[in-house]
Design an enzyme around this catalytic site. Structure first.
Site, short mmCIF file in Angstrom:
data_model
loop_
_atom_site.label_atom_id
_atom_site.label_comp_id
_atom_site.label_asym_id
_atom_site.label_seq_id
_atom_site.Cartn_x
_atom_site.Cartn_y
_atom_site.Cartn_z
N ASP A 3 25.66 -12.45 -29.95
CA ASP A 3 27.23 -11.74 -30.08
C ASP A 3 26.96 -11.06 -31.62
OD1 ASP A 3 29.75 -10.66 -29.81
OD2 ASP A 3 30.39 -12.36 -28.44
N ILE A 4 28.10 -10.22 -31.81
CA ILE A 4 28.34 -9.86 -33.24
C ILE A 4 29.38 -10.57 -34.05
CG2 ILE A 4 27.47 -7.59 -32.87
CD1 ILE A 4 30.36 -6.39 -32.64
N ASP A 21 23.28 -6.75 -32.27
CA ASP A 21 23.90 -5.55 -32.05
C ASP A 21 23.54 -4.71 -31.15
OD1 ASP A 21 25.34 -3.45 -32.33
OD2 ASP A 21 25.22 -3.05 -34.67
N ILE A 22 24.37 -4.41 -30.15
CA ILE A 22 23.86 -3.57 -29.02
C ILE A 22 23.43 -2.19 -29.49
CG2 ILE A 22 26.24 -2.72 -28.20
CD1 ILE A 22 23.53 -4.29 -26.03
N TYR A 110 35.66 3.08 -18.95
CA TYR A 110 35.15 1.91 -18.80
C TYR A 110 34.44 2.07 -17.36
CZ TYR A 110 35.02 -2.99 -16.94
OH TYR A 110 34.52 -4.23 -16.56
N LYS A 114 30.49 2.31 -16.06
CA LYS A 114 29.85 1.35 -15.28
C LYS A 114 29.19 2.19 -13.99
CE LYS A 114 30.70 -2.56 -17.01
NZ LYS A 114 29.67 -3.60 -17.50
N1 SER Z 1 38.40 -7.53 -15.80
C1 SER Z 1 38.03 -5.94 -15.88
C2 SER Z 1 39.21 -5.13 -16.65
O1 SER Z 1 40.39 -5.38 -16.13
C3 SER Z 1 37.49 -5.12 -14.72
O2 SER Z 1 36.20 -5.43 -14.54
O3 SER Z 1 39.02 -4.12 -17.32
#
Ligand code: SER
Length: 294
Positions: A3-4, A21-22, A110, A114
């Site tokens: 982790d960082i 660090d990614i 997000y 993905k």
């Molecule tokens: N648990 C995540 C979120 O709520 C969904 O992958 O953003």
């Protein structure tokens, strides 16, 4: 594990823990070489709600970070797991149930990151033979970690608040149904899926499901453990996100291709969450026996 941020004692005691660090490719190369890494489980990401509050950071961590990991895995011929999510779907996807292969037009950074990860991973698999594997998870619930900026966080916070104050103000409407999974099922799915011989896999990204519930349903079960519990509702921007996500996953292909099955339903989930959190919030206080359903 890496982790960082600094790890708590129980993590340090459980095995090697290092800083990684990614966004620092050289640092990642050094780790792979020094520790002779052969698999990577890539968890780093800003979740859906927090990602919307800092899109530039989410672009860096969730997209640039993924690029680094893919390149690293390809260079060193590592087996790579990248989790995906219910958040990889959007308002145009069928929601009940959501199949593996369908329209994916998510509306959060997000979710976009993905879908990008799923597609790039599958591309690297076909183009370079990288052993990329991904599972689309429901909201994951655990007693070890605190809510971390997700849309599904209410289903973790509710347990803490029920024990701490007997009340919880939920940011989703009472009938918002989302898929959820207990951490033990989630971790087991990763190790079982990663151990599979590649020939077993007909796809590189699978939906997996365990349970679906609404805040109202969860609150009713929580009340059996904490009879004085009261839930109120004040929907915020997370409601808009939840409204575009699957209500239920169709995971029939994971079940057929490699034997995925879940072990925790919502009742068992509540049982283990209260078992784990009760001593933390109500030490020495006799644990109430859950009042059974009328
Ligand atoms: N648990 C995540 C979120 O709520 C969904 O992958 O953003």
């Amino acid at each position: 594990m890496s982790d960082i941020i600094k790890a708590p004692d129980h993590i340090l005691e459980a095995g090697p823990f290092i800083y990684a660090d990614i966004l620092d490719f050289k640092n990642l190369q050094e780790i792979v070489v020094n520790y002779r890494v052969d698999w990577i489980i890539h968890f780093s990401a800003l979740l859906s709600a927090i990602g919307e509050q800092n899109v530039p950071l989410a672009m860096r961590v969730n997209i640039e970070g993924l690029h680094n990991i893919l390149e690293l895995a390809n260079q060193y011929k590592l087996k790579l797991f990248v989790p995906s999510t219910i958040g990889a779907f959007g308002p145009d996807s069928p929601r009940d149930p959501t199949p593996d292969l369908t329209i994916q037009r998510p509306r959060t950074i997000y979710g976009v990151a993905k879908v990008h990860a799923e597609l790039l991973g599958e591309y690297y698999n076909q183009r370079f033979g990288l052993d990329f594997r991904s599972l689309r998870f429901p909201g994951v619930i655990s007693s070890d970690t605190n809510p971390g900026g997700g849309t599904t966080d209410y289903a973790v916070a509710i347990f803490h608040e029920a024990l701490k104050t007997g009340r919880y103000q939920c940011y989703l409407e009472p009938d918002t149904m989302l898929p959820m999974m207990y951490i033990t099922d989630c971790l087991r799915s990763i190790s079982e899926y990663m151990e599979l011989p590649a020939e077993k896999l007909k796809m590189r990204t699978y939906n997996i499901h365990a349970m679906s519930f609404t805040p109202r349903i969860l609150a009713e079960i929580v009340k059996r453990f904490v009879p004085e519990f009261e839930m109120t509702y004040k929907p915020d921007s997370r409601q808009k996100i939840a409204d575009t996500w699957p209500m239920r996953f169709d995971d029939s292909r994971a079940r057929a291709d490699w034997g995925w099955h879940h072990e925790y339903d919502v009742e068992r989930l509540c049982q283990v969450m209260f078992d784990a959190l009760w001593p933390q919030y109500r030490p020495g206080k006799q644990r109430t026996k859950p009042v059974s359903k009328q």
